[in-house]
Design a protein around this motif. Structure first.
Motif, PDB file in Angstrom:
ATOM      1  N   ILE A 173      32.748  33.516  44.063  1.00 27.34           N
ATOM      2  CA  ILE A 173      34.096  32.993  44.357  1.00 27.34           C
ATOM      3  C   ILE A 173      35.105  34.134  44.422  1.00 27.34           C
ATOM      4  N   ILE A 174      35.031  35.047  43.441  1.00 33.86           N
ATOM      5  CA  ILE A 174      35.971  36.167  43.408  1.00 33.86           C
ATOM      6  C   ILE A 174      35.759  37.089  44.599  1.00 33.86           C
ATOM      7  N   ALA A 175      34.492  37.359  44.942  1.00 30.42           N
ATOM      8  CA  ALA A 175      34.203  38.248  46.068  1.00 30.42           C
ATOM      9  C   ALA A 175      34.771  37.703  47.375  1.00 30.42           C
ATOM     10  N   ALA A 176      34.813  36.384  47.512  1.00 31.92           N
ATOM     11  CA  ALA A 176      35.317  35.774  48.742  1.00 31.92           C
ATOM     12  C   ALA A 176      36.834  35.826  48.838  1.00 31.92           C
ATOM     13  N   GLN A 177      37.526  36.027  47.702  1.00 26.01           N
ATOM     14  CA  GLN A 177      38.987  35.940  47.690  1.00 26.01           C
ATOM     15  C   GLN A 177      39.687  37.226  47.255  1.00 26.01           C
ATOM     16  N   ILE A 178      38.951  38.239  46.869  1.00 24.68           N
ATOM     17  CA  ILE A 178      39.584  39.389  46.233  1.00 24.68           C
ATOM     18  C   ILE A 178      40.317  40.294  47.216  1.00 24.68           C
ATOM     19  N   LEU A 183      43.200  35.518  45.156  1.00 19.97           N
ATOM     20  CA  LEU A 183      42.844  35.026  43.825  1.00 19.97           C
ATOM     21  C   LEU A 183      43.915  34.135  43.228  1.00 19.97           C
ATOM     22  N   GLY A 184      45.148  34.201  43.752  1.00 21.83           N
ATOM     23  CA  GLY A 184      46.243  33.416  43.190  1.00 21.83           C
ATOM     24  C   GLY A 184      45.982  31.930  43.235  1.00 21.83           C
ATOM     25  N   GLY A 185      45.580  31.460  44.417  1.00 20.41           N
ATOM     26  CA  GLY A 185      45.350  30.031  44.560  1.00 20.41           C
ATOM     27  C   GLY A 185      44.226  29.531  43.670  1.00 20.41           C
ATOM     28  N   ILE A 186      43.127  30.280  43.629  1.00 17.00           N
ATOM     29  CA  ILE A 186      42.009  29.801  42.818  1.00 17.00           C
ATOM     30  C   ILE A 186      42.318  29.928  41.319  1.00 17.00           C
ATOM     31  N   LEU A 187      43.161  30.906  40.935  1.00 15.77           N
ATOM     32  CA  LEU A 187      43.520  31.018  39.519  1.00 15.77           C
ATOM     33  C   LEU A 187      44.402  29.859  39.085  1.00 15.77           C
ATOM     34  N   VAL A 188      45.382  29.494  39.921  1.00 19.93           N
ATOM     35  CA  VAL A 188      46.239  28.346  39.592  1.00 19.93           C
ATOM     36  C   VAL A 188      45.406  27.084  39.473  1.00 19.93           C
ATOM     37  N   SER A 189      44.514  26.882  40.427  1.00 18.30           N
ATOM     38  CA  SER A 189      43.657  25.696  40.393  1.00 18.30           C
ATOM     39  C   SER A 189      42.727  25.713  39.181  1.00 18.30           C
ATOM     40  N   ALA A 190      42.158  26.885  38.895  1.00 13.52           N
ATOM     41  CA  ALA A 190      41.229  26.992  37.755  1.00 13.52           C
ATOM     42  C   ALA A 190      41.949  26.788  36.434  1.00 13.52           C
ATOM     43  N   THR A 191      43.175  27.306  36.336  1.00 12.15           N
ATOM     44  CA  THR A 191      43.937  27.128  35.101  1.00 12.15           C
ATOM     45  C   THR A 191      44.284  25.661  34.888  1.00 12.15           C
ATOM     46  N   PRO A 244      35.318  29.745  32.929  1.00 14.21           N
ATOM     47  CA  PRO A 244      34.578  30.901  33.461  1.00 14.21           C
ATOM     48  C   PRO A 244      35.307  31.601  34.607  1.00 14.21           C
ATOM     49  N   LEU A 245      35.940  30.839  35.483  1.00 15.13           N
ATOM     50  CA  LEU A 245      36.641  31.446  36.611  1.00 15.13           C
ATOM     51  C   LEU A 245      37.895  32.189  36.139  1.00 15.13           C
ATOM     52  N   VAL A 246      38.633  31.591  35.231  1.00 12.04           N
ATOM     53  CA  VAL A 246      39.836  32.249  34.697  1.00 12.04           C
ATOM     54  C   VAL A 246      39.456  33.535  33.974  1.00 12.04           C
ATOM     55  N   THR A 247      38.453  33.461  33.127  1.00 14.49           N
ATOM     56  CA  THR A 247      38.065  34.651  32.368  1.00 14.49           C
ATOM     57  C   THR A 247      37.453  35.714  33.280  1.00 14.49           C
ATOM     58  N   GLY A 248      36.776  35.293  34.345  1.00  9.63           N
ATOM     59  CA  GLY A 248      36.250  36.271  35.302  1.00  9.63           C
ATOM     60  C   GLY A 248      37.357  37.081  35.947  1.00  9.63           C
ATOM     61  N   ILE A 249      38.456  36.420  36.300  1.00  3.60           N
ATOM     62  CA  ILE A 249      39.590  37.121  36.899  1.00  3.60           C
ATOM     63  C   ILE A 249      40.244  38.045  35.879  1.00  3.60           C
ATOM     64  N   PHE A 288      48.239  43.873  40.275  1.00  8.98           N
ATOM     65  CA  PHE A 288      47.122  42.975  40.531  1.00  8.98           C
ATOM     66  C   PHE A 288      47.387  41.604  39.908  1.00  8.98           C
ATOM     67  N   SER A 289      47.861  41.597  38.663  1.00  8.19           N
ATOM     68  CA  SER A 289      48.177  40.320  38.025  1.00  8.19           C
ATOM     69  C   SER A 289      49.394  39.673  38.678  1.00  8.19           C
ATOM     70  N   GLY A 290      50.386  40.507  39.071  1.00  5.49           N
ATOM     71  CA  GLY A 290      51.559  39.963  39.745  1.00  5.49           C
ATOM     72  C   GLY A 290      51.226  39.402  41.113  1.00  5.49           C
ATOM     73  N   ALA A 291      50.279  40.028  41.809  1.00  2.00           N
ATOM     74  CA  ALA A 291      49.888  39.543  43.125  1.00  2.00           C
ATOM     75  C   ALA A 291      49.324  38.131  43.052  1.00  2.00           C
ATOM     76  N   VAL A 292      48.640  37.841  41.957  1.00  5.07           N
ATOM     77  CA  VAL A 292      48.067  36.505  41.790  1.00  5.07           C
ATOM     78  C   VAL A 292      49.170  35.449  41.777  1.00  5.07           C
ATOM     79  N   LEU A 293      50.301  35.756  41.101  1.00  2.00           N
ATOM     80  CA  LEU A 293      51.425  34.809  41.052  1.00  2.00           C
ATOM     81  C   LEU A 293      52.149  34.735  42.394  1.00  2.00           C
ATOM     82  N   ILE A 294      52.365  35.884  43.021  1.00  2.00           N
ATOM     83  CA  ILE A 294      53.079  35.906  44.293  1.00  2.00           C
ATOM     84  C   ILE A 294      52.291  35.170  45.371  1.00  2.00           C
ATOM     85  N   GLU A 295      50.969  35.256  45.324  1.00  2.14           N
ATOM     86  CA  GLU A 295      50.149  34.517  46.284  1.00  2.14           C
ATOM     87  C   GLU A 295      50.378  33.018  46.151  1.00  2.14           C
TER      88      GLU A 295
END
Length: 330
Positions: A115-120, A282-290, A296-301, A267-274
């Protein structure tokens, strides 16, 4: 050239290579320790959060809250190893990380690495674009304003201070409303195109340029007072030439040191700006995962962010010594 002379010439190079290898080994060990700490923290969060993880996974699969039978819960616990002692779960978790296995997403039922490789890459592009733009802004303002006492230099310095205090999320929202919604210059959604990258990049770059600019200006002003700068002026070099050829090289060192921290922050800020600009990454999948507590997805990021910070710190320190050879790797 005699053999003795060649041997004497090779000894300093060999000693330098040994120092570089020892420095790199120490930094790698420290980096592994940072990653281990991040991994341990995320494991503890995953294990100690309230709620039944098996029930959570069943709810995610069903799309709503359901009442699972004991047999269903036992099957999920066995599949993910939740029925094992905590120390056994921790050992398996660390062993998986050592193999590059970040686990399986509760929500998407796919490996987290996949998942991360597809969105990083959109996130990486945004972070490094912001870093480059922040450097360009900071250097331009420093060259034009540092060491001068007029209203334009004071205005530039004051603007840098203000920018450094503003959160990227707020800047991104303002840029989105003004330039995308009202003026319609840029797309509302930050598509993966150059024009769609402009506003997200500025959202991250403007606050960082304030931080970098303050560090550069302080050092730049100090360098302008050094004897070698006075000597260059006496030889007839122009003010712009002195600033570009002599002062800038020394003034960028504090900014380079900050860049290691900045890459991790970007990198962490980009997740929020996305998330603000609805960009792929990764922003969209992190918001959804949170929201779904897809641990596992949150901790992977989180672990990925720590790894990027470690690598960036090593590269920045190495660049620091290349720009100023007088600085030895410790």
């Amino acid at each position: 050239m005699s053999a003795a002379t060649r041997t004497l010439g090779a000894e300093p190079r060999l000693a330098g290579a040994r120092r570089s290898f020892a420095w790199l080994a120490r930094r790698l060990v420290a980096g592994v320790a940072v990653l281990w700490a991040a991994a341990t923290f995320t494991f503890l969060v995953q294990s100690l959060l309230p709620g039944d993880r098996a029930q959570l996974i069943i709810n995610l699969a069903a799309g709503n809250i359901v009442t699972a039978t004991p047999a269903e819960l036992d099957a999920v616990n066995a599949k993910y190893g939740f029925d094992q002692p905590l120390i056994a779960q921790y050992a398996g978790y660390i062993a998986g990380l050592a193999r590059g296995d970040l686990g399986i997403s509760y929500q998407q039922h796919k490996p987290v690495t996949e998942i991360i490789a597809a969105q990083i890459w959109p996130t990486v592009a945004l972070a490094f674009s912001a870093l480059a733009v922040a450097w360009v802004i900071a250097i331009a303002v420093t060259i034009l304003a540092a060491g001068r006492d007029n209203r334009w230099s004071r205005l530039a310095t004051g603007t840098q201070v203000v920018l450094a205090t503003l959160p990227p999320y707020w800047i991104g929202t303002i840029l989105l409303v003004v330039f995308a919604v009202q003026l319609r210059i840029f797309p509302v959604e930050g598509r993966n195109s150059l024009i769609g990258l402009v506003l997200p990049t500025l959202s991250l770059a403007l606050p960082l340029s304030g931080f970098l600019g303050q560090a550069l200006q302080d050092e730049f002003t100090r360098v302008l007072e050094q004897p070698f700068v006075t000597s260059a002026r006496m030889r007839g070099m122009s003010d712009l030439g002195v600033r570009l050829r002599h002062a800038l090289r020394h003034a960028v060192l504090p900014g380079i040191s900050l860049s290691g921290w900045a890459i991790g922050k970007l990198f962490s800020g980009a997740v929020l700006i996305e998330a603000v600009f609805a960009r792929q990454g990764l922003g969209g999948i992190l918001v959804s995962a949170t929201s779904a507590r897809d641990i596992p997805l949150v901790t992977g990021i989180i672990i990925l962010s720590a790894a990027i910070y470690v690598v960036a710190s090593i590269l920045v320190d190495r660049t620091y010594s290349i720009i100023d050879p007088r600085i030895k790797l410790a």
